[in-house]
Design an enzyme around this catalytic site. Sequence first.
Site, PDB file in Angstrom:
ATOM      1  N   SER A 126      13.797  -3.395  22.164  1.00 33.80           N
ATOM      2  CA  SER A 126      14.613  -3.107  20.985  1.00 33.80           C
ATOM      3  C   SER A 126      13.868  -2.217  19.993  1.00 33.80           C
ATOM      4  CB  SER A 126      14.955  -4.440  20.314  1.00 33.80           C
ATOM      5  OG  SER A 126      15.502  -4.236  19.044  1.00 33.80           O
ATOM      6  N   TYR A 151      12.724 -13.409  16.445  1.00 34.81           N
ATOM      7  CA  TYR A 151      13.409 -12.637  17.501  1.00 34.81           C
ATOM      8  C   TYR A 151      12.656 -11.336  17.776  1.00 34.81           C
ATOM      9  CZ  TYR A 151      16.439  -9.280  19.709  1.00 34.81           C
ATOM     10  OH  TYR A 151      16.907  -8.292  20.560  1.00 34.81           O
ATOM     11  N   LYS A 155      10.388  -9.708  21.279  1.00 37.04           N
ATOM     12  CA  LYS A 155      10.487  -8.418  21.979  1.00 37.04           C
ATOM     13  C   LYS A 155       9.100  -7.766  22.040  1.00 37.04           C
ATOM     14  CE  LYS A 155      14.726  -8.629  23.052  1.00 37.04           C
ATOM     15  NZ  LYS A 155      15.092  -8.880  24.446  1.00 37.04           N
TER      16      LYS A 155
HETATM   17  P1  NAD Z   1      24.396 -11.154  24.765  1.00 38.43           P
HETATM   18  O1  NAD Z   1      24.084 -12.416  24.047  1.00 38.43           O
HETATM   19  O2  NAD Z   1      25.787 -10.670  24.778  1.00 38.43           O
HETATM   20  O3  NAD Z   1      23.888 -11.252  26.277  1.00 38.43           O
HETATM   21  C1  NAD Z   1      22.782 -12.044  26.664  1.00 38.43           C
HETATM   22  C2  NAD Z   1      23.245 -12.929  27.800  1.00 38.43           C
HETATM   23  O4  NAD Z   1      22.134 -13.721  28.249  1.00 38.43           O
HETATM   24  C3  NAD Z   1      24.353 -13.900  27.392  1.00 38.43           C
HETATM   25  O5  NAD Z   1      25.402 -13.811  28.321  1.00 38.43           O
HETATM   26  C4  NAD Z   1      23.686 -15.279  27.431  1.00 38.43           C
HETATM   27  O6  NAD Z   1      24.590 -16.283  27.840  1.00 38.43           O
HETATM   28  C5  NAD Z   1      22.590 -15.046  28.450  1.00 38.43           C
HETATM   29  N1  NAD Z   1      21.402 -15.907  28.306  1.00 38.43           N
HETATM   30  C6  NAD Z   1      20.685 -16.156  27.196  1.00 38.43           C
HETATM   31  N2  NAD Z   1      19.656 -16.972  27.494  1.00 38.43           N
HETATM   32  C7  NAD Z   1      19.721 -17.223  28.824  1.00 38.43           C
HETATM   33  C8  NAD Z   1      18.949 -17.981  29.732  1.00 38.43           C
HETATM   34  N3  NAD Z   1      17.889 -18.694  29.337  1.00 38.43           N
HETATM   35  N4  NAD Z   1      19.306 -18.004  31.035  1.00 38.43           N
HETATM   36  C9  NAD Z   1      20.395 -17.320  31.482  1.00 38.43           C
HETATM   37  N5  NAD Z   1      21.171 -16.583  30.665  1.00 38.43           N
HETATM   38  C10 NAD Z   1      20.838 -16.530  29.347  1.00 38.43           C
HETATM   39  O7  NAD Z   1      23.410 -10.030  24.179  1.00 38.43           O
HETATM   40  P2  NAD Z   1      23.387  -8.471  24.428  1.00 38.43           P
HETATM   41  O8  NAD Z   1      23.734  -7.808  23.157  1.00 38.43           O
HETATM   42  O9  NAD Z   1      24.100  -8.120  25.664  1.00 38.43           O
HETATM   43  O10 NAD Z   1      21.818  -8.265  24.631  1.00 38.43           O
HETATM   44  C11 NAD Z   1      21.232  -8.177  25.906  1.00 38.43           C
HETATM   45  C12 NAD Z   1      19.739  -7.951  25.743  1.00 38.43           C
HETATM   46  O11 NAD Z   1      19.519  -6.763  24.990  1.00 38.43           O
HETATM   47  C13 NAD Z   1      19.004  -9.059  25.021  1.00 38.43           C
HETATM   48  O12 NAD Z   1      17.727  -9.208  25.608  1.00 38.43           O
HETATM   49  C14 NAD Z   1      18.873  -8.517  23.619  1.00 38.43           C
HETATM   50  O13 NAD Z   1      17.767  -9.063  22.945  1.00 38.43           O
HETATM   51  C15 NAD Z   1      18.666  -7.041  23.899  1.00 38.43           C
HETATM   52  N6  NAD Z   1      19.035  -6.156  22.783  1.00 38.43           N
HETATM   53  C16 NAD Z   1      20.278  -6.247  22.228  1.00 38.43           C
HETATM   54  C17 NAD Z   1      20.610  -5.440  21.167  1.00 38.43           C
HETATM   55  C18 NAD Z   1      21.961  -5.542  20.497  1.00 38.43           C
HETATM   56  O14 NAD Z   1      22.098  -5.102  19.360  1.00 38.43           O
HETATM   57  N7  NAD Z   1      22.987  -6.091  21.152  1.00 38.43           N
HETATM   58  C19 NAD Z   1      19.698  -4.485  20.693  1.00 38.43           C
HETATM   59  C20 NAD Z   1      18.441  -4.403  21.286  1.00 38.43           C
HETATM   60  C21 NAD Z   1      18.116  -5.258  22.337  1.00 38.43           C
HETATM   61  C1  WQD Z   2      23.681  -2.525  10.954  1.00 36.01           C
HETATM   62  C2  WQD Z   2      23.809  -2.020   9.520  1.00 36.01           C
HETATM   63  C3  WQD Z   2      23.382  -3.673   7.817  1.00 36.01           C
HETATM   64  C4  WQD Z   2      26.778  -6.232   8.785  1.00 36.01           C
HETATM   65  C5  WQD Z   2      20.174  -5.879  14.509  1.00 36.01           C
HETATM   66  C6  WQD Z   2      18.853  -6.503  14.868  1.00 36.01           C
HETATM   67  C7  WQD Z   2      18.059  -5.579  15.732  1.00 36.01           C
HETATM   68  C8  WQD Z   2      18.873  -5.100  16.941  1.00 36.01           C
HETATM   69  C9  WQD Z   2      20.216  -4.584  16.540  1.00 36.01           C
HETATM   70  C10 WQD Z   2      18.441  -6.504  18.841  1.00 36.01           C
HETATM   71  C11 WQD Z   2      22.709  -2.570   8.612  1.00 36.01           C
HETATM   72  C12 WQD Z   2      24.828  -3.211   7.780  1.00 36.01           C
HETATM   73  C13 WQD Z   2      25.858  -5.202   8.780  1.00 36.01           C
HETATM   74  C14 WQD Z   2      27.646  -6.376   7.670  1.00 36.01           C
HETATM   75  C15 WQD Z   2      26.634  -4.439   6.663  1.00 36.01           C
HETATM   76  N1  WQD Z   2      19.153  -6.160  17.854  1.00 36.01           N
HETATM   77  N2  WQD Z   2      25.793  -4.315   7.750  1.00 36.01           N
HETATM   78  N3  WQD Z   2      27.544  -5.457   6.662  1.00 36.01           N
HETATM   79  O1  WQD Z   2      20.440  -5.026  11.411  1.00 36.01           O
HETATM   80  O2  WQD Z   2      20.383  -2.720  12.470  1.00 36.01           O
HETATM   81  O3  WQD Z   2      19.920  -4.666  13.832  1.00 36.01           O
HETATM   82  O4  WQD Z   2      20.879  -5.550  15.719  1.00 36.01           O
HETATM   83  O5  WQD Z   2      17.355  -6.180  19.175  1.00 36.01           O
HETATM   84  O6  WQD Z   2      16.927  -6.275  16.141  1.00 36.01           O
HETATM   85  O7  WQD Z   2      18.145  -6.763  13.668  1.00 36.01           O
HETATM   86  O8  WQD Z   2      22.235  -4.295  13.060  1.00 36.01           O
HETATM   87  O9  WQD Z   2      24.687  -4.481  13.124  1.00 36.01           O
HETATM   88  O10 WQD Z   2      23.371  -6.228  11.858  1.00 36.01           O
HETATM   89  O11 WQD Z   2      23.531  -3.927  10.943  1.00 36.01           O
HETATM   90  O12 WQD Z   2      26.574  -3.661   5.721  1.00 36.01           O
HETATM   91  O13 WQD Z   2      28.467  -7.303   7.599  1.00 36.01           O
HETATM   92  O14 WQD Z   2      25.030  -2.505   8.972  1.00 36.01           O
HETATM   93  O15 WQD Z   2      22.883  -3.828   6.530  1.00 36.01           O
HETATM   94  O16 WQD Z   2      22.348  -1.545   7.751  1.00 36.01           O
HETATM   95  P1  WQD Z   2      20.698  -4.170  12.567  1.00 36.01           P
HETATM   96  P2  WQD Z   2      23.515  -4.823  12.284  1.00 36.01           P
END
Ligand code: NAD
Ligand code: WQD
Length: 341
Positions: A126, A151, A155
């Site tokens: 991330s 969290y 990562k």
């Molecule tokens: P999500 O929660 O939709 O998907 C994660 C999935 O993993 C879920 O279906 C959950 O049920 C499953 N899961 C969690 N713990 C588990 C376990 N112990 N065993 C088996 N399954 C398990 O999240 P996402 O947004 O699809 O994110 C996927 C990956 O990408 C995660 O590692 C997250 O940290 C990373 N990521 C997400 C974002 C984002 O903004 N969505 C950004 C950067 C990184």
């Molecule tokens: C985006 C922007 C808020 C909600 C998070 C995790 C990061 C990564 C991605 C996994 C920000 C603004 C949001 C609302 C708002 N995940 N906002 N009103 O904070 O960039 O990142 O998700 O790795 O680790 O921290 O994403 O979608 O929460 O926010 O104004 O109700 O929208 O302030 O600027 P963020 P977000």
Amino acid sequence: MAKCVLVTGGTGYIGSHTTVELLEAGYEVVIVDNLSNSERFVLKGIRKITGKRVPFHKVDCRDLTRLGHVFARYKFDAVIHFAASKAVGESVEQPLLYYRNNLDSLMNILTLMRAHQVPNLVFSSSCTVYGQAEKLPVSEQTPRREATSPYGNTKHMCEDIIRDSVAAYPEIASIALRYFNPIGAHPSAEIGELPRGVPNNLIPFVTQTAAGIRPVLSVFGDDYNTPDGSCIRDYINVVDLAKAHVVAVKRMTEGKMKARFEIFNIGTGRGVSTLEVVRTFEKVNNLKLNYKIVGRRAGDIEAVWADPTFANEELGWKAEKSLDETLRSAWKWQQHLDGKQ
Ligand code: NAD
Ligand code: WQD
């Protein structure tokens, strides 16, 4: 013979979109998910889009024995490890849950990859590892900052666990993809993001407000040092992001890696403000969004966006979809969900 990929967290948001892209590129996929943050009906959406039924195992990645049975049953060419807990606020309240889930799951995967001769791992990292960088945009050379949440720290630590494991064990290699802010949904609206309860992230809050599920969107702060005062992020279409995983798997299975642990930024290279997201959402979907400016959200960083040059040049991957198209897909998905509820 088609290559077979284990997708952990495959019923989740990014995992389901990646499963679709893998199937459409001719890979076989096996999904493992404990359904802690997703629903079984996602499998139906995947089937509707691709016409393929994906083997699914409801297994917790923390359970080494049961996960081992899955590794014993198939011959995987690669693992894409999405399974993790991802809510920043919850991780502050329940750090041990986050460290246990995200670290143990990864260590089990690495252990089983070695035991079952599975050489290739794609890991979900991330942009959170950069924190508030001094210089924007951030490249892979930008120093990682100390994490501001458990969290984020998982990562950071997972990247280190992979780096050390790959250095010690020549039989495994890995690509970590540092995602920026994934948004939007599959254009078919058969799969998309499924937040539980009140959404933490911007886009599901926007679409739920437009749908009347939430009365008003709070925009967190308009006094940042940015052109319009709201925060800036790099919003990447989830289908574009999913395709980056297919390219990463291909690179690994075709022996094209230049180092045994590679890291790529996966973003568009364009920073967009929160208010710009709101205005674009209104424009492309032809509606008015009820929003108000409120104070800053604790822990938010002011601005971050990617320099995706390394992924563009080395992976041959580039974000293709526009913000307009992406925000249209997010709204279409919300309407599809409303129709089902
Ligand atoms: P999500 O929660 O939709 O998907 C994660 C999935 O993993 C879920 O279906 C959950 O049920 C499953 N899961 C969690 N713990 C588990 C376990 N112990 N065993 C088996 N399954 C398990 O999240 P996402 O947004 O699809 O994110 C996927 C990956 O990408 C995660 O590692 C997250 O940290 C990373 N990521 C997400 C974002 C984002 O903004 N969505 C950004 C950067 C990184
Ligand atoms: C985006 C922007 C808020 C909600 C998070 C995790 C990061 C990564 C991605 C996994 C920000 C603004 C949001 C609302 C708002 N995940 N906002 N009103 O904070 O960039 O990142 O998700 O790795 O680790 O921290 O994403 O979608 O929460 O926010 O104004 O109700 O929208 O302030 O600027 P963020 P977000």
